[in-house]
Scaffold this motif. Structure first.
Motif, PDB file in Angstrom:
ATOM      1  N   THR A 443       0.876  -1.339   0.276  1.00 47.15           N
ATOM      2  CA  THR A 443      -0.197  -0.060   0.003  1.00 47.15           C
ATOM      3  C   THR A 443       0.846   1.206   0.065  1.00 47.15           C
ATOM      4  O   THR A 443       0.563   2.354  -0.677  1.00 47.15           O
ATOM      5  CB  THR A 443      -0.892   0.036   1.322  1.00 47.15           C
ATOM      6  OG1 THR A 443      -1.536  -1.150   1.327  1.00 47.15           O
ATOM      7  CG2 THR A 443      -1.895   1.292   1.190  1.00 47.15           C
ATOM      8  N   ILE A 750      -8.939  16.687  -3.239  1.00 43.91           N
ATOM      9  CA  ILE A 750     -10.040  15.578  -3.089  1.00 43.91           C
ATOM     10  C   ILE A 750      -9.052  14.395  -3.524  1.00 43.91           C
ATOM     11  O   ILE A 750      -9.235  13.148  -2.946  1.00 43.91           O
ATOM     12  CB  ILE A 750     -11.180  15.864  -4.195  1.00 43.91           C
ATOM     13  CG1 ILE A 750     -11.948  16.861  -3.707  1.00 43.91           C
ATOM     14  CG2 ILE A 750     -11.969  14.605  -4.439  1.00 43.91           C
ATOM     15  CD1 ILE A 750     -13.000  17.181  -4.552  1.00 43.91           C
ATOM     16  N   GLY A 751      -8.159  14.380  -4.501  1.00 43.45           N
ATOM     17  CA  GLY A 751      -7.433  13.307  -5.089  1.00 43.45           C
ATOM     18  C   GLY A 751      -6.383  12.928  -4.052  1.00 43.45           C
ATOM     19  O   GLY A 751      -6.396  11.603  -3.859  1.00 43.45           O
ATOM     20  N   SER A 753      -6.828  13.194  -0.878  1.00 40.47           N
ATOM     21  CA  SER A 753      -7.359  12.592   0.279  1.00 40.47           C
ATOM     22  C   SER A 753      -7.727  11.081   0.315  1.00 40.47           C
ATOM     23  O   SER A 753      -7.632  10.334   1.069  1.00 40.47           O
ATOM     24  CB  SER A 753      -8.826  13.387   0.765  1.00 40.47           C
ATOM     25  OG  SER A 753      -9.490  13.241  -0.507  1.00 40.47           O
ATOM     26  N   PHE A 754      -7.912  10.783  -1.148  1.00 43.33           N
ATOM     27  CA  PHE A 754      -8.325   9.494  -1.592  1.00 43.33           C
ATOM     28  C   PHE A 754      -6.989   8.722  -1.628  1.00 43.33           C
ATOM     29  O   PHE A 754      -6.826   7.584  -1.072  1.00 43.33           O
ATOM     30  CB  PHE A 754      -8.925   9.292  -2.897  1.00 43.33           C
ATOM     31  CG  PHE A 754     -10.327   9.359  -2.638  1.00 43.33           C
ATOM     32  CD1 PHE A 754     -11.279   8.600  -2.112  1.00 43.33           C
ATOM     33  CD2 PHE A 754     -10.915  10.643  -3.187  1.00 43.33           C
ATOM     34  CE1 PHE A 754     -12.708   8.607  -2.147  1.00 43.33           C
ATOM     35  CE2 PHE A 754     -12.394  10.863  -2.854  1.00 43.33           C
ATOM     36  CZ  PHE A 754     -13.297   9.828  -2.489  1.00 43.33           C
ATOM     37  N   ALA A 755      -5.930   9.289  -2.010  1.00 44.38           N
ATOM     38  CA  ALA A 755      -4.596   8.771  -2.200  1.00 44.38           C
ATOM     39  C   ALA A 755      -3.844   8.263  -0.950  1.00 44.38           C
ATOM     40  O   ALA A 755      -3.164   7.367  -0.776  1.00 44.38           O
ATOM     41  CB  ALA A 755      -3.611   9.685  -3.005  1.00 44.38           C
ATOM     42  N   SER A 757      -5.184   7.761   2.010  1.00 46.99           N
ATOM     43  CA  SER A 757      -5.931   6.783   2.486  1.00 46.99           C
ATOM     44  C   SER A 757      -5.844   5.480   1.892  1.00 46.99           C
ATOM     45  O   SER A 757      -6.118   4.383   2.318  1.00 46.99           O
ATOM     46  CB  SER A 757      -7.430   7.130   2.734  1.00 46.99           C
ATOM     47  OG  SER A 757      -7.942   7.010   1.308  1.00 46.99           O
ATOM     48  N   ASN A 759      -6.899   4.367  -1.049  1.00 46.22           N
ATOM     49  CA  ASN A 759      -8.039   4.170  -1.833  1.00 46.22           C
ATOM     50  C   ASN A 759      -7.988   4.423  -3.053  1.00 46.22           C
ATOM     51  O   ASN A 759      -9.123   4.428  -3.865  1.00 46.22           O
ATOM     52  CB  ASN A 759      -9.584   4.766  -1.002  1.00 46.22           C
ATOM     53  CG  ASN A 759      -9.397   4.213   0.350  1.00 46.22           C
ATOM     54  OD1 ASN A 759      -9.389   2.794   0.595  1.00 46.22           O
ATOM     55  ND2 ASN A 759      -9.936   4.903   1.419  1.00 46.22           N
ATOM     56  N   LEU A 760      -6.829   5.071  -3.744  1.00 49.86           N
ATOM     57  CA  LEU A 760      -6.792   5.186  -4.987  1.00 49.86           C
ATOM     58  C   LEU A 760      -5.724   4.580  -5.852  1.00 49.86           C
ATOM     59  O   LEU A 760      -4.744   4.698  -5.130  1.00 49.86           O
ATOM     60  CB  LEU A 760      -6.554   6.851  -5.177  1.00 49.86           C
ATOM     61  CG  LEU A 760      -6.448   7.520  -6.614  1.00 49.86           C
ATOM     62  CD1 LEU A 760      -7.927   7.419  -6.852  1.00 49.86           C
ATOM     63  CD2 LEU A 760      -6.271   8.961  -6.225  1.00 49.86           C
ATOM     64  N   SER A 761      -5.914   4.017  -6.659  1.00 52.54           N
ATOM     65  CA  SER A 761      -4.856   3.029  -7.571  1.00 52.54           C
ATOM     66  C   SER A 761      -4.197   4.117  -8.323  1.00 52.54           C
ATOM     67  O   SER A 761      -4.600   4.995  -8.811  1.00 52.54           O
ATOM     68  CB  SER A 761      -5.460   2.066  -8.187  1.00 52.54           C
ATOM     69  OG  SER A 761      -6.249   2.555  -9.403  1.00 52.54           O
TER      70      SER A 761
END
Length: 796
Positions: A443, A750-751, A753-755, A757, A759-761
């Motif tokens: 991860t 926004i990108g 925040s996902f990266a 965590s 949760n963004l491939s």
């Protein structure tokens, strides 16, 4: 044997091939010679820009001997007059800042070269040189000797300059091939198929995927590595560093996975990332080219020239409607829009717009005259040789000699944001990476790669140029032609608007003229009409149209003194017209009005009185402007119409009359010293100095070819009432830039925040990045069009 690099060009060489000079090693005598030339002319700082920036000179002895033929060399010249010539050469080897530096310092290498300017995107250098001191052949050999051999082909000269770089298309094609095939080979891994034959060939598939990823990694993504390397070498941080780092991290991680049999790696995401990023770059390039096309070929100057018809009548014609063989009438101070042959007996042409030299050149009948020259003296006739070159006129208008030293704030904002953004991003990405290493190694690598990709500030960098480029295009369609995008930012800052009176707030087309004085004979009217024929002053044009048709006679002498009047000689008869001061006539000032006084052979005849017709929408325009701007009428005329204007215009409008051109300039300068940001609106003739001094200079055009290179914009006279709209639209453009800055940052937040965590491939991040650029470009296009319609409706 140890391989070493040449100090000049960087090519590899072995010890026994090296040529030693000045404690440096060179691969050949050519590179050593270039270094010697630079050393002798104190230009060795060329090597400070980049290590080994040069290219190896080729053996060209005798190759360019054909340039000794004047008939051939003249075809390559943009301009040739007296001892001054200008040539634009296509040089394929231009590739970096050191190339630009050395090519713009050619005057230090060879006597006779006056100036040289590089157009980096088109790989062209425009050289002005003195033909009595050097020649095109010598310049060509000089360029070749320092490693910048020009491309010269008489048949394909133009096509050579317009070579299309298709490398991005090729790289995109390779990336798509690799991405598609790797995705296909990865299906068994996606669906976790456990068939015997698949398990047997899984290792083979993984290594095949690895092999397919190499062209994409090494070739398609190479521009990002080169850009990042050069940026680090220059001790700068650009937006390609996180992208290159993300690609390398993903490749290394995936290779480790396959070697140690940890899994299939992320080669599908890697090749997908490269493909989508190149797709975004292609979209950006195509949009830039579109804006460039709109600017170069559709934003024609709204200036006209007088065409002489077969029956001898005169008619105004737009410059881009001029055809080969047409006969044109050129008046005093008018610009020659095309190359032609002089039909009249003689002429004095000022080529200062082209060469910077303000000494008029005498031409006689049959001589060739070049576009860009300005006529000094009596009117002439020319026959057109070539149709108008709009790009050439644009080049004159954008000449560095006439550029104002203004701060390009929008570029500074973009550069600063990108630079700080990149450094903060790198620190943030590695901090999060270290954090995830203690939780999950897999991860951690995914998070690092996703952050580096999704947070790329590409969209941030696109905001200002795309917004301002689109606004330039829209304004051009609405007959406001701005010199460059920076003028839009300057318009948004304006707080004071200064107007000239005659020809600016008054129209040339509608006026009431009366004559006061001794009756003029038919012969005297003919002399007066033919005197006025050579002038471009707004009052001269009105009076010329007012007087009846007469037989055309060319004066033997013609002189126009800006701001004063005209003197012409016809068969020893001297005609003078202009202000009362110029004619040394004291008129009664009981009723001050705009007048043109007439004297023939030293005898005062009388004056023509102009009851000015003000432009439609003048009162409404000043009323709307007065709410946000300080307004001034700055005129060279007397104050005879002060009371009329005071009734028409708002109370806070200032009126200043009897101003000479130099006094107008001084007034603008005084306003600027008070901290005012001034826009000057004038007719471009008497106001050239004031237009140049102002923060924004706008020239009004009404079928008159008076070219003012010092102005920042040319506005069609029919759009005069929309000046407030243009000012408001400029402010809306800057508002759009700030909004799109915010949208771009929101995308990144926004990108991220996902990266962060996990949760963004990386693949999804690669798709989001070009989508953000497309979103920003779409947003600024929609908003700039929306504000154009909204402000236009409010103006109407």
């Amino acid at each position: 044997m140890d391989a070493k690099n040449c100090f000049h060009c960087g090519n590899e060489m072995v010890d026994n091939e090296a040529i030693y000079f000045d404690e440096k090693e060179f691969c050949c005598n050519g590179c050593k010679t270039v270094y010697e030339i630079f050393s002798q002319n104190d230009l060795t700082c060329y090597y400070d820009f980049e290590n080994a920036p040069g290219v190896t000179p080729q053996d060209i002895i005798g190759k360019y001997d054909f340039l000794d033929d004047e008939k051939i060399s003249s075809k390559l010249l943009d301009f040739q007059e007296a001892n001054t010539s200008i040539v634009s050469l296509y040089i394929p080897h231009i590739h970096c800042s050191s190339c630009i530096w050395i090519l713009e310092n050619l005057q230090k290498l060879q006597e006779g070269i006056t100036t040289s300017q590089v157009n980096f995107p088109e790989k062209k250098v425009r050289i002005t040189f003195n033909t009595s001191l050097t020649s095109l052949k010598e310049i060509t050999y000089l360029l070749s000797s320092i490693g910048y051999e020009p491309y010269i082909s008489l048949e394909n000269f133009d096509s050579g300059k317009k070579n299309v770089d298709r490398s991005l298309i090729y790289k995109l094609g390779v990336a798509f091939f690799c991405f598609g095939n790797i995705m296909l080979l990865s299906f068994p891994e996606y669906f976790e198929v456990e068939e015997y034959w698949i398990n047997q060939y899984r290792g083979f598939f993984r290594w095949l995927i690895f092999a397919l990823s190499l062209p994409s990694f090494l070739y398609s993504a190479s521009d990002y590595y080169v850009s990042a390397y050069k940026s680090l070498k220059s001790k700068l941080l650009n937006i390609d560093i996180p992208i290159a780092l993300g690609i390398i991290v993903m490749f290394v991680r995936s290779t480790i996975d396959i070697v140690f049999n940890f899994g299939q790696g992320f080669f599908d995401s890697l090749t997908g990332l490269v493909f989508f990023m190149l797709l975004g770059k292609l979209f950006q390039q195509k949009t830039y080219n579109f804006l460039s096309f709109e600017r170069d070929y559709k934003s024609y100057f709204p200036i006209a020239i007088t065409k002489l018809n077969a029956d001898g009548s005169e008619a105004p014609i737009q410059i881009y409607d001029i055809e080969k063989g047409d006969r044109l009438l050129i008046r005093n101070q008018e610009l020659l829009p095309v190359d032609g042959v002089l039909i009249s007996e003689k002429a004095a042409i000022d080529y200062s717009f082209v060469t910077g030299e303000a000494v008029p050149i005498e031409k006689k009948s049959g001589d060739k005259v070049f576009a860009g020259g300005k006529l000094n003296g009596k009117n002439i006739e020319i026959e057109v040789l070539y149709t108008v070159s709009q790009s050439y006129l644009t080049q004159l208008w954008s000449n560095d000699v006439f550029q104002k030293k203004i701060e390009q704030k929008h570029k500074t904002i973009t550069d600063q944001v990108s630079r700080y953004f990149t450094s903060i991003l790198l620190v943030f990405a590695f901090s999060v990476f270290v954090f995830w290493l203690f939780i999950d190694v897999t991860t951690a690598f995914n998070v690092l790669t996703a952050i580096l990709i999704v947070a790329c500030p590409c969209a941030l960098a696109l905001t200002a140029p795309f917004t301002l480029g689109n606004v330039l295009r829209i304004m051009g369609k609405q007959k406001m032609y701005l010199k460059n995008a920076v003028v839009i930012e300057q318009l948004a800052k304006v707080d004071t608007v200064v107007f000239d009176k005659t020809g600016t707030i008054t129209t040339n087309k509608k006026t009431s003229i009366t004559y006061e004085g001794n009756t003029l004979k038919q012969e005297e009217i003919g002399l007066l009409k033919n005197t006025l024929r050579g002038s471009n002053h707004p009052l001269s044009r009105r009076l010329y149209d007012f007087l009846p048709q007469v037989e055309k006679v060319v004066p033997s002498h013609f002189e126009e003194i800006i701001g004063k009047g005209i003197e012409a000689t016809f068969n020893n008869q001297i005609v003078k017209l202009g202000s009362s001061d110029y004619l040394e006539h004291i008129s009664e000032n009981t009723h001050k009005k705009t007048k043109v006084h007439i004297a023939i052979n030293g005898i005062y005849k009388g004056s023509f009185i102009f009851n000015n017709q003000y432009r439609k929408g003048l009162e409404e325009l000043f009323e709307s402007l007065s709410k946000s701007y300080s307004l001034t009428i700055l005129s060279g005329d007397n104050d005879g119409e002060r009371k009329i204007l005071e009734k028409m215009l708002p109370e806070n409008t200032q009126f200043i009359f009897n101003q000479k051109p130099e006094q107008k300039l001084q007034y603008i300068e005084n306003l600027q010293k008070e901290g005012k940001y001034v826009m000057m609106v004038g007719d471009g003739l008497n106001d050239a100095g004031a237009l140049a001094q102002s923060n924004v200079g706008i020239s009004i055009s009404e079928n008159v070819n008076v070219f003012s290179p010092a102005c920042d914009g040319i506005m069609d006279a029919s759009e005069f009432s929309n000046i407030h709209y243009y000012l408001q639209y400029a402010k809306s453009a800057m508002r759009t830039i700030y909004m799109s800055f915010g949208l771009s940052l929101l995308y990144n937040l926004i990108g991220l925040s996902f990266a962060v965590s996990g949760n963004l491939s990386p693949l999804v991040a690669a798709i989001i990045m070009p989508l953000s650029s497309i979103t920003i470009v779409s947003f600024v296009t929609v908003m700039s069009n929306y504000y154009a319609r909204k402000n236009r409706k409010m103006a109407l």
